[in-house]
Design a protein around this motif. Structure first.
Motif, PDB file in Angstrom:
ATOM      1  N   VAL A 109      -5.771   4.604  -6.432  1.00  0.00           N
ATOM      2  CA  VAL A 109      -5.894   3.572  -5.406  1.00  0.00           C
ATOM      3  C   VAL A 109      -6.272   2.232  -6.063  1.00  0.00           C
ATOM      4  O   VAL A 109      -5.596   1.221  -5.896  1.00  0.00           O
ATOM      5  CB  VAL A 109      -6.971   3.988  -4.372  1.00  0.00           C
TER       6      VAL A 109
ATOM      7  N   LEU B  79       0.858  -1.184   0.000  1.00  0.00           N
ATOM      8  CA  LEU B  79       0.000   0.000   0.000  1.00  0.00           C
ATOM      9  C   LEU B  79       0.897   1.238   0.000  1.00  0.00           C
ATOM     10  O   LEU B  79       1.898   1.272   0.710  1.00  0.00           O
ATOM     11  CB  LEU B  79      -0.858  -0.007   1.283  1.00  0.00           C
TER      12      LEU B  79
ATOM     13  N   ASN C 206      -2.706  -1.220  10.402  1.00  0.00           N
ATOM     14  CA  ASN C 206      -3.520  -0.516   9.401  1.00  0.00           C
ATOM     15  C   ASN C 206      -4.005  -1.606   8.452  1.00  0.00           C
ATOM     16  O   ASN C 206      -3.407  -1.845   7.414  1.00  0.00           O
ATOM     17  CB  ASN C 206      -2.675   0.533   8.666  1.00  0.00           C
ATOM     18  N   PRO C 207      -5.084  -2.293   8.844  1.00  0.00           N
ATOM     19  CA  PRO C 207      -5.515  -3.442   8.046  1.00  0.00           C
ATOM     20  C   PRO C 207      -6.318  -2.987   6.826  1.00  0.00           C
ATOM     21  O   PRO C 207      -6.700  -1.825   6.741  1.00  0.00           O
ATOM     22  CB  PRO C 207      -6.435  -4.180   9.029  1.00  0.00           C
ATOM     23  N   PRO C 208      -6.584  -3.903   5.900  1.00  0.00           N
ATOM     24  CA  PRO C 208      -7.502  -3.542   4.809  1.00  0.00           C
ATOM     25  C   PRO C 208      -8.887  -3.292   5.401  1.00  0.00           C
ATOM     26  O   PRO C 208      -9.356  -4.094   6.201  1.00  0.00           O
ATOM     27  CB  PRO C 208      -7.500  -4.781   3.915  1.00  0.00           C
ATOM     28  N   TYR C 209      -9.516  -2.148   5.048  1.00  0.00           N
ATOM     29  CA  TYR C 209     -10.817  -1.844   5.663  1.00  0.00           C
ATOM     30  C   TYR C 209     -11.858  -1.308   4.689  1.00  0.00           C
ATOM     31  O   TYR C 209     -12.880  -0.776   5.089  1.00  0.00           O
ATOM     32  CB  TYR C 209     -10.647  -0.908   6.854  1.00  0.00           C
ATOM     33  N   ILE C 210     -11.581  -1.396   3.413  1.00  0.00           N
ATOM     34  CA  ILE C 210     -12.567  -0.872   2.458  1.00  0.00           C
ATOM     35  C   ILE C 210     -13.601  -1.963   2.162  1.00  0.00           C
ATOM     36  O   ILE C 210     -13.214  -3.106   1.848  1.00  0.00           O
ATOM     37  CB  ILE C 210     -11.849  -0.433   1.174  1.00  0.00           C
TER      38      ILE C 210
ATOM     39  N   ARG D 249       0.045   6.516   3.361  1.00  0.00           N
ATOM     40  CA  ARG D 249      -0.773   7.736   3.323  1.00  0.00           C
ATOM     41  C   ARG D 249      -0.393   8.631   4.498  1.00  0.00           C
ATOM     42  O   ARG D 249      -0.151   8.120   5.609  1.00  0.00           O
ATOM     43  CB  ARG D 249      -2.259   7.406   3.509  1.00  0.00           C
TER      44      ARG D 249
ATOM     45  N   GLU E 198      -5.663   1.788  12.611  1.00  0.00           N
ATOM     46  CA  GLU E 198      -6.231   2.758  11.673  1.00  0.00           C
ATOM     47  C   GLU E 198      -7.620   2.294  11.262  1.00  0.00           C
ATOM     48  O   GLU E 198      -7.866   1.079  11.141  1.00  0.00           O
ATOM     49  CB  GLU E 198      -5.347   2.880  10.426  1.00  0.00           C
TER      50      GLU E 198
ATOM     51  N   ALA F 257      -4.331  -5.223   0.380  1.00  0.00           N
ATOM     52  CA  ALA F 257      -4.144  -4.181   1.394  1.00  0.00           C
ATOM     53  C   ALA F 257      -5.376  -3.293   1.534  1.00  0.00           C
ATOM     54  O   ALA F 257      -5.443  -2.463   2.428  1.00  0.00           O
ATOM     55  CB  ALA F 257      -2.939  -3.312   1.026  1.00  0.00           C
ATOM     56  N   LEU F 258      -6.346  -3.475   0.636  1.00  0.00           N
ATOM     57  CA  LEU F 258      -7.523  -2.592   0.638  1.00  0.00           C
ATOM     58  C   LEU F 258      -8.789  -3.290   1.098  1.00  0.00           C
ATOM     59  O   LEU F 258      -9.593  -2.727   1.839  1.00  0.00           O
ATOM     60  CB  LEU F 258      -7.797  -2.075  -0.784  1.00  0.00           C
TER      61      LEU F 258
HETATM   62  N1  GLN Z   1      -6.431   4.481   3.562  1.00  0.00           N
HETATM   63  C1  GLN Z   1      -6.625   3.731   2.373  1.00  0.00           C
HETATM   64  C2  GLN Z   1      -7.645   4.407   1.501  1.00  0.00           C
HETATM   65  O1  GLN Z   1      -8.493   5.074   1.995  1.00  0.00           O
HETATM   66  C3  GLN Z   1      -7.081   2.331   2.637  1.00  0.00           C
HETATM   67  C4  GLN Z   1      -6.066   1.548   3.324  1.00  0.00           C
HETATM   68  C5  GLN Z   1      -6.646   0.452   4.101  1.00  0.00           C
HETATM   69  O2  GLN Z   1      -7.646  -0.202   3.728  1.00  0.00           O
HETATM   70  N2  GLN Z   1      -6.037   0.221   5.190  1.00  0.00           N
HETATM   71  O3  GLN Z   1      -7.587   4.285   0.308  1.00  0.00           O
END
Ligand code: GLN
Length: 294
Positions: free
Chosen positions: A216, A101, A200-204, A104, A254, A224-225
């Motif tokens: 992105v 990733l 900061n795990p994948p969180y989308i 950011r 995160e 990672a997303l």
């Molecule tokens: N911060 C990233 C974004 O908003 C996502 C990274 C994540 O999923 N940790 O694109």
């Protein structure tokens, strides 16, 4: 070159190249046209911001072809950090490859909150042990070890390729001897107890990925997303694993914009309570500290 765009010539000046890049990026609708042009040109010429602005009459010389290539890549929405292969984070420079990733600025909030939590626990001059789950480029673990000279830690990732990048970044910062890098999910096989877990795990949410910007969607690794259907899958794993194994009693993670209530509920159902949160520069709650009394 895009239609109508002149090639960059060796005798073109730095000032003229900068102006042309800024214009091309602006016309292509990139929001940060002027910033992107400056950072790219500085990186490609190997000069700092002052040199860029104070010696605009210098010729770009043999960098002309690299500049032309970088401009094409940026116009195809490749992020500046991926074109240059490096990105600044918390005042230090990190290698970025297609396997990780793109760091950011928002994630600096996680570093700040982790340091505050360590300090308020009276641990900042102690030999704390930190685990970073899903380390990616290693920015969290490497920055924390650099900020806390007595600390040591473990960084995990399901991607062996990402771990290689994290290791290189830790070496560049001179902290690799205080970190282990383990290819695993969560903290499986890491043993030991930790004073703090960061992640900061994948969180989308999976369904939102097609609507993300091309920078992105097309360049960050999906691993990672994608946080599963509601974006919270990996939080559930971390909450349960850390609670069941008693491997740590403090977490700083995160979260995505607007996720604080849902994330808190996930952690609460595994016995965690919210300690505090921290907003990023955009005003979103970005970092969350949790604790558990076992
Ligand atoms: N911060 C990233 C974004 O908003 C996502 C990274 C994540 O999923 N940790 O694109």
């Amino acid at each position: 070159m895009q239609k109508g765009q002149r090639a960059f010539e060796h005798d073109e000046t730095v000032g003229a190249a900068l102006a042309r890049m800024t214009r091309a990026f602006g016309e292509a609708g990139l929001d940060s046209a002027a910033w992107d042009a400056r950072i790219l040109l500085q990186g490609l010429l190997g000069i700092d911001g002052t040199a860029l602005l104070t010696k605009p009459e210098q010729p770009i010389g043999s960098a002309a072809d690299r500049i032309a290539d970088a401009v094409q890549r940026r116009l195809a929405h490749e992020p500046v950090s991926r074109i240059l292969g490096v990105r600044s984070f918390y005042g230090r420079e990190f290698i970025v490859t297609p396997d990780v990733l793109d760091p950011r600025p928002d994630t600096e909030t996680v570093v700040e909150l982790a340091l505050e939590i360590i300090k308020s626990a009276g641990l900042n001059d102690k030999a704390v042990r930190i685990a970073d789950i899903g380390t990616g480029s290693g920015i969290l673990i490497a920055t924390l070890l650099a900020e806390l000279p007595l600390a040591s830690g473990v960084a995990t990732d399901v991607s062996a390729a990402a771990l290689e990048v994290a290791k290189r970044n830790a070496e560049r910062l001179g902290v690799a001897s205080r970190a282990n890098f383990v290819a695993t999910r969560g903290l499986a096989g890491c043993g030991g107890a930790f004073d703090l877990i960061v992640s900061n795990p994948p969180y989308i949410p999976s369904g939102e990925i097609p609507g993300l910007g091309p920078e992105v969607r097309e360049y960050d690794p999906m691993l990672a997303l994608d946080g599963g259907s509601d974006g919270l899958d990996v939080y559930r794993e971390i909450a349960q694993e850390a609670a069941c194994t008693g491997i740590a009693k403090r977490l700083v993670i995160e979260i995505g914009a607007g996720q604080v209530i849902d994330v808190e509920a996930v952690f609460r159902s595994s016995g965690w309570s919210l300690v505090t949160t921290k907003r990023d520069l955009g005003g979103h709650v970005r970092a969350v500290a949790l604790e558990i009394h076992l």
